[in-house]
Design a protein around this motif. Structure first.
Motif, PDB file in Angstrom:
ATOM      1  N   VAL A   1      52.878  58.123  36.646  1.00 58.75           N
ATOM      2  CA  VAL A   1      51.917  57.224  37.288  1.00 58.75           C
ATOM      3  C   VAL A   1      51.660  56.066  36.333  1.00 58.75           C
ATOM      4  O   VAL A   1      51.905  56.175  35.126  1.00 58.75           O
ATOM      5  N   GLU A   2      51.180  54.972  36.872  1.00 55.77           N
ATOM      6  CA  GLU A   2      50.906  53.813  36.017  1.00 55.77           C
ATOM      7  C   GLU A   2      49.782  52.970  36.595  1.00 55.77           C
ATOM      8  O   GLU A   2      49.493  53.025  37.796  1.00 55.77           O
ATOM      9  N   ILE A   3      49.136  52.212  35.717  1.00 53.39           N
ATOM     10  CA  ILE A   3      48.099  51.258  36.112  1.00 53.39           C
ATOM     11  C   ILE A   3      48.381  49.943  35.406  1.00 53.39           C
ATOM     12  O   ILE A   3      48.656  49.919  34.203  1.00 53.39           O
ATOM     13  N   SER A   4      48.317  48.868  36.149  1.00 46.62           N
ATOM     14  CA  SER A   4      48.440  47.543  35.552  1.00 46.62           C
ATOM     15  C   SER A   4      47.111  47.189  34.889  1.00 46.62           C
ATOM     16  O   SER A   4      46.051  47.280  35.511  1.00 46.62           O
ATOM     17  N   LYS A   5      47.156  46.801  33.620  1.00 53.23           N
ATOM     18  CA  LYS A   5      45.930  46.424  32.916  1.00 53.23           C
ATOM     19  C   LYS A   5      45.243  45.249  33.604  1.00 53.23           C
ATOM     20  O   LYS A   5      44.014  45.220  33.730  1.00 53.23           O
ATOM     21  N   ALA A   6      46.035  44.286  34.056  1.00 51.33           N
ATOM     22  CA  ALA A   6      45.458  43.104  34.710  1.00 51.33           C
ATOM     23  C   ALA A   6      44.723  43.491  35.987  1.00 51.33           C
ATOM     24  O   ALA A   6      43.617  43.008  36.256  1.00 51.33           O
ATOM     25  N   ASP A   7      45.331  44.383  36.783  1.00 41.71           N
ATOM     26  CA  ASP A   7      44.681  44.826  38.020  1.00 41.71           C
ATOM     27  C   ASP A   7      43.399  45.586  37.712  1.00 41.71           C
ATOM     28  O   ASP A   7      42.379  45.416  38.388  1.00 41.71           O
ATOM     29  N   LEU A   8      43.458  46.432  36.688  1.00 41.52           N
ATOM     30  CA  LEU A   8      42.284  47.218  36.320  1.00 41.52           C
ATOM     31  C   LEU A   8      41.162  46.312  35.817  1.00 41.52           C
ATOM     32  O   LEU A   8      39.988  46.515  36.148  1.00 41.52           O
ATOM     33  N   ILE A   9      41.512  45.295  35.042  1.00 48.53           N
ATOM     34  CA  ILE A   9      40.516  44.335  34.549  1.00 48.53           C
ATOM     35  C   ILE A   9      39.840  43.625  35.721  1.00 48.53           C
ATOM     36  O   ILE A   9      38.611  43.472  35.758  1.00 48.53           O
ATOM     37  N   ASN A  10      40.646  43.189  36.698  1.00 45.92           N
ATOM     38  CA  ASN A  10      40.092  42.479  37.858  1.00 45.92           C
ATOM     39  C   ASN A  10      39.180  43.382  38.683  1.00 45.92           C
ATOM     40  O   ASN A  10      38.123  42.949  39.160  1.00 45.92           O
ATOM     41  N   GLN A  11      39.588  44.637  38.859  1.00 42.59           N
ATOM     42  CA  GLN A  11      38.754  45.574  39.612  1.00 42.59           C
ATOM     43  C   GLN A  11      37.436  45.833  38.887  1.00 42.59           C
ATOM     44  O   GLN A  11      36.366  45.873  39.503  1.00 42.59           O
ATOM     45  N   LEU A  12      37.519  45.997  37.572  1.00 44.49           N
ATOM     46  CA  LEU A  12      36.303  46.221  36.782  1.00 44.49           C
ATOM     47  C   LEU A  12      35.386  45.010  36.839  1.00 44.49           C
ATOM     48  O   LEU A  12      34.166  45.146  36.974  1.00 44.49           O
ATOM     49  N   LYS A  13      35.964  43.821  36.754  1.00 46.06           N
ATOM     50  CA  LYS A  13      35.157  42.599  36.790  1.00 46.06           C
ATOM     51  C   LYS A  13      34.411  42.487  38.113  1.00 46.06           C
ATOM     52  O   LYS A  13      33.213  42.164  38.143  1.00 46.06           O
ATOM     53  N   ARG A  14      35.112  42.753  39.220  1.00 41.89           N
ATOM     54  CA  ARG A  14      34.461  42.679  40.533  1.00 41.89           C
ATOM     55  C   ARG A  14      33.335  43.703  40.644  1.00 41.89           C
ATOM     56  O   ARG A  14      32.260  43.404  41.168  1.00 41.89           O
ATOM     57  N   ARG A  15      33.587  44.901  40.134  1.00 40.35           N
ATOM     58  CA  ARG A  15      32.557  45.937  40.236  1.00 40.35           C
ATOM     59  C   ARG A  15      31.359  45.608  39.353  1.00 40.35           C
ATOM     60  O   ARG A  15      30.209  45.839  39.742  1.00 40.35           O
ATOM     61  N   ILE A  16      31.608  45.078  38.171  1.00 42.53           N
ATOM     62  CA  ILE A  16      30.508  44.682  37.283  1.00 42.53           C
ATOM     63  C   ILE A  16      29.663  43.596  37.939  1.00 42.53           C
ATOM     64  O   ILE A  16      28.429  43.644  37.914  1.00 42.53           O
ATOM     65  N   GLU A  17      30.323  42.603  38.536  1.00 44.53           N
ATOM     66  CA  GLU A  17      29.596  41.509  39.188  1.00 44.53           C
ATOM     67  C   GLU A  17      28.756  42.028  40.354  1.00 44.53           C
ATOM     68  O   GLU A  17      27.627  41.580  40.567  1.00 44.53           O
TER      69      GLU A  17
END
Length: 280
Positions: A112-128
């Protein structure tokens, strides 16, 4: 998932050995990988996700600038805490295998894998989103909920920064909200009755707030007497606008003291007020 299952059965019949991609895992600085091996694709996937989480935990510890944490009082307390990355990742994205196959020995392999960029964007949206909710919520009865929300923002922010996200302002939660508490009596009440009733309600409210006559939040308790029955009409106002209201009525038993009766009324009142706040 159906294609993966068909592929697994086909390879199992062929008696395939452990795949090269499992023996020599992928390397990409922009992604985080996890590998798992077990008797089924499903169980191997779980182990692969656990492996990914462990890799991410190492990444958080090794890449996050501890100096920045120490300079930021709002997230300083998190340096000694273990971040529950499993729940954070599960909430953010549904991780599916990128590679999977089984051999002839009932052994299945999953990557399995996760893109760091995608994870950063998801975290940013959730934080906002959480920041917006935090800033729009000012009720003193929601203080514990705001504290819990702030802790979630902190945890996401630590992970966000460790993955390379750009710093962003994080709001603070006030130490304790303030409110003005006013009692209005309509009836013949003794000083001891008033004292016990007011202290009972104040003791509850001051667990999460501070009394201040200058606060825009005002909690008004109207105490009405009719024979031996007493009614408390409780309302919460902000800038004059009524936001919450509740009513409590009880009748004094001649066998109990006025002080006991007053305390019982106060307990019933704050149980009503408890419902005005959410759990964290």
């Amino acid at each position: 998932m159906k294609k993966i299952a068909v592929l697994s059965v086909f390879l199992a019949l062929l008696g395939a050995e452990a795949p090269q991609w499992f023996l020599n895992p992928s390397v990409d600085s922009g992604k985080i990988y996890g590998l798992g091996k077990d008797s089924s694709i499903a169980s191997a996937k779980k182990k692969a996700i656990n492996d990914l989480v462990n890799s991410l935990q190492v990444s958080v510890k090794s890449t996050f600038d501890q100096t920045k944490i120490k300079q930021d009082k709002k997230i300083n307390s998190l340096t000694s805490q273990t971040i529950n990355l499993q729940s954070q990742i599960d909430d953010l994205t549904n991780i599916e295998p990128t590679k999977a196959q089984c051999d002839g020995e009932n052994q299945c392999y999953v990557q399995v894998e996760i893109s760091k960029a995608d994870l950063i964007n998801q975290l940013k949206r959730r934080i906002e989103q959480k920041k917006q909710e935090l800033l729009s919520n000012t009720s003193p009865f929601e203080y514990q909920y705001r504290k819990g929300l702030f802790s979630k923002i902190q945890r996401d922010y630590v992970l966000y920064l460790s993955l390379g996200g750009s710093p962003m302002p994080i709001p603070e939660v006030e130490e304790k909200p303030t409110f003005d508490l006013v009692f209005e009596y309509d009836g013949d009440f003794s000083k001891s009755f008033k004292s016990v009733l007011e202290k009972t309600i104040q003791d509850y409210l001051t667990k999460f707030g501070k009394l201040s006559s200058s606060s825009q939040w005002k909690i008004v308790v109207e105490v009405l007497q009719e024979d031996k029955s007493v009614t408390l009409d409780i309302s919460t106002k902000y800038g004059g606008e009524v936001l919450h209201n509740a009513s409590v009525s009880d009748t004094q038993n001649p066998s109990v003291s006025k002080s006991f009766f007053a305390k019982r009324l106060g307990v019933q009142a704050y149980k009503k007020m408890q419902k005005w706040g959410r759990a964290d």
